[in-house]
Design an enzyme around this catalytic site. Structure first.
Site, mmCIF file in Angstrom:
data_model
loop_
_atom_site.group_PDB
_atom_site.id
_atom_site.type_symbol
_atom_site.label_atom_id
_atom_site.label_comp_id
_atom_site.label_asym_id
_atom_site.label_seq_id
_atom_site.Cartn_x
_atom_site.Cartn_y
_atom_site.Cartn_z
ATOM 1 N N GLN A 26 -33.110 -17.132 13.795
ATOM 2 C CA GLN A 26 -33.718 -18.194 14.589
ATOM 3 C C GLN A 26 -33.424 -18.050 16.072
ATOM 4 O O GLN A 26 -34.252 -18.422 16.907
ATOM 5 C CB GLN A 26 -33.238 -19.565 14.092
ATOM 6 N N ASP A 29 -36.942 -31.408 12.249
ATOM 7 C CA ASP A 29 -35.840 -32.093 11.580
ATOM 8 C C ASP A 29 -35.756 -33.579 11.949
ATOM 9 O O ASP A 29 -35.127 -34.353 11.225
ATOM 10 C CB ASP A 29 -34.511 -31.415 11.922
ATOM 11 N N TYR A 64 -23.822 -2.330 1.849
ATOM 12 C CA TYR A 64 -25.121 -2.935 2.141
ATOM 13 C C TYR A 64 -26.265 -1.956 1.858
ATOM 14 O O TYR A 64 -27.262 -2.308 1.213
ATOM 15 C CB TYR A 64 -25.144 -3.386 3.595
#
Length: 554
Positions: free
Chosen positions: A110, A298, A206
């Site tokens: 974000q 939100d 990973y």
């Protein structure tokens, strides 16, 4: 006095999306935020398919693809004790899966998204950081607000036609208005630790079996290790219970120990960036509007992050509201159009909240089965959790019902979290099909933003002529295209008519947010009155002066 068309409280992903879109529509706005810069925490990381389509329209495709993790990382792995432990199983990945869109869902943090949105918003909007709204008051003609520069203490007054609250979960604006928020206020808490490390042992684990999140499950704890990028940025999450008092964040040393335990590397060298604790809720505001003041993101809804729908739902709120504010402020639509914002977006938030809670419940089943060493139970629960990863219905299948949609007697597909059925039933997102325009391969999505668009079959030129006449006579932002063999735009795969549910002389009217407003399967003679009537219903005003004479184009 600062004079703007719209004041936006909050300059996160939702506020910035709104400011950018308003600016491109010729609407002046001021977005203010208490923060000094973009969040110093990566926070949400999933851009779903619909949001990715919007960012493609906004010219952000290159930036978000450059910063996205590969599609094979888009899965969850469940392991014993640490990310290096025995794997109970994993959800499916996005690698090689055909998505009914020109854009896939993407894993982008974000903070990167907000950086990109802020740069684009600043091209046409005023953004003020370290600034807060101290007070506001609605008047007969607009909203007066008092803002304070938190660096200098300077106080100024703003006057705007509308105010939009995108100021987060604890929205000051929502609370001052006294708008209640309904639902489950406390599902639990999550602890988030943002850290950096380039330890090669991390990457060996990973790269052997990539995943967006490794759930390390033991009898006492559940800790998640997530890669933010493929360089050195990581997140560690801890699932915390629903207790009465918000848990205190761990100390620096406690956070280091937690990360090392979760990674299975007791001597891991890492730099701790910051720590956050947040409450997980599933709530939706009872109202999205009070007079000239709107709630978005939100401030309007709190969704559990299991499903990654929170930020995406908020950005799509802004997308729905922007064009309506733009048309009203420019005099092209009656202010009653703004009533459709809550009517259309609130049901989507309620639906997404329910699905997100369901995802959270499935995660609990996985954890319980793993702790019980119930192999079949874990497998069944992980299979159900694929809905968390593969939720095309939630991302693309929502349908609007309001006076800004003109029904044609057909019914949208039943809501489904996972299954998306492409359809142009009024209220639905106009589906993606591949097109050819002058030798350039484009998506139908590339045509559908910022204005009304008529898409007609190859023999539907009368609809397109009517749309262009309206634009010429009224300045309402509308255009049109014929699609099919020997038409203005070629249908690459020959599926445009079937996908849109029209005949060769039929048409759809698509709103500036890409949702179908009206559909005619065919034309009755050369009468384009139904298109004009549909546009009048959406806008709440007459466009009769633009009614064209009969035109037949084939």
């Amino acid at each position: 006095m600062i004079e703007k068309d719209v004041v936006i409280v909050g300059a996160g992903a939702v506020g910035l999306s709104l400011a950018m879109q308003l600016g491109r529509l010729g609407v002046s706005s001021l977005a203010v935020d208490r923060r000094a810069a973009t969040s110093d925490h990566p926070r949400a990381r999933g851009i779903n398919t619909r949001t990715a389509e919007l960012m493609r329209q906004w010219g952000m495709e290159g930036a978000i693809r450059r910063n996205a993790l590969p599609p094979e990382d888009f899965c969850f792995a469940y392991r014993r004790d640490s990310m290096r432990g025995h794997e109970y199983g994993r959800t499916v990945t996005d690698d090689g899966i055909d998505v009914p869109s020109a854009m896939p869902r993407l894993l982008v943090p974000q903070d990167i998204i907000e950086d990109e949105l802020r740069e684009r918003a600043r091209e046409s909007a005023e953004i003020r950081l370290r600034t807060e709204v101290e007070d506001f008051e609605e008047t007969e003609t607009g909203v007066l607000a008092t803002i304070r520069d938190l660096r200098t203490g300077e106080v100024q007054q703003t006057r705007s036609r509308y105010l939009v609250a995108a100021d987060g979960a604890m929205s000051m604006v929502r609370q001052r208005l006294g708008i209640p928020i309904e639902g489950n206020p406390l599902i639990g808490y999550w602890l988030g630790i943002y850290w950096k490390s380039a330890d090669p042992r991390l990457w060996a684990t990973y790269l052997e079996q990539p995943s967006m999140a490794y759930y390390a499950i033991d009898q006492d704890d559940v800790v998640v290790v997530s890669a933010v990028d493929r360089t050195n940025r990581w997140l560690t999450f801890r699932i915390l219970p629903a207790v009465t008092t918000r848990p205190a964040p761990p100390s620096h040393d406690e956070a280091l120990r937690l990360v090392r335990k979760a990674t299975g590397l007791p001597d891991l060298d890492l730099d701790l960036v910051n720590v956050q604790v947040w409450r997980v809720s599933a709530q939706v505001a009872k109202s999205y509007r009070q007079g000239r003041i709107f709630l978005a993101g939100d401030a309007a809804h709190l969704l559990p992050h299991t499903g990654g729908l929170g930020m995406n739902t908020g950005i799509q709120d802004a997308h729905n509201l922007a064009w309506k504010l733009g048309l009203v402020l420019r005099g092209h639509a009656d202010p009653a159009l703004l009533d459709s914002y809550e009517a259309e977006r609130r049901p989507v938030a309620e639906q997404n909240a329910g699905w997100s809670v369901g995802n959270n419940d499935t995660l609990k089943r996985i954890i319980a089965s793993a702790r019980a060493e119930d192999g079949p139970g874990v497998t069944a629960a992980i299979e159900a959790e694929n809905d968390h990863v593969r939720q095309e219905g939630a991302e693309l299948g929502f349908a609007y019902r309001s006076h800004a949609v003109v029904g044609d007697g057909t019914i949208p597909p039943a809501p489904s979290q996972t299954v998306y059925t492409p359809t142009a039933v009024p209220g639905c997102r106009a589906p993606h099909v591949w097109l050819d325009r002058g030798g350039e391969r484009i998506s139908s999505i590339d045509l559908l933003h910022s204005r009304f668009v008529v898409l007609a079959g190859a023999h539907g030129g009368a609809w397109v002529a009517a749309a262009r006449a309206i634009a010429d006579d009224t300045d309402i932002p509308i255009t049109g295209h014929t699609v099919g063999p020997n038409a203005e735009i070629t249908d690459v795969d020959g599926d445009f008519l079937d996908t849109y549910g029209i005949y060769v002389d039929g048409a759809v009217l698509v709103r500036p947010d890409g949702h179908v407003a009206w559909r005619a399967q065919f034309i009755d003679g050369a009468d384009t009155t139904p298109l004009i009537e549909a546009l009048e219903q959406v806008l709440g005003r007459s466009v009769r002066a633009a009614e064209p004479t009969s035109v037949v184009v084939s």
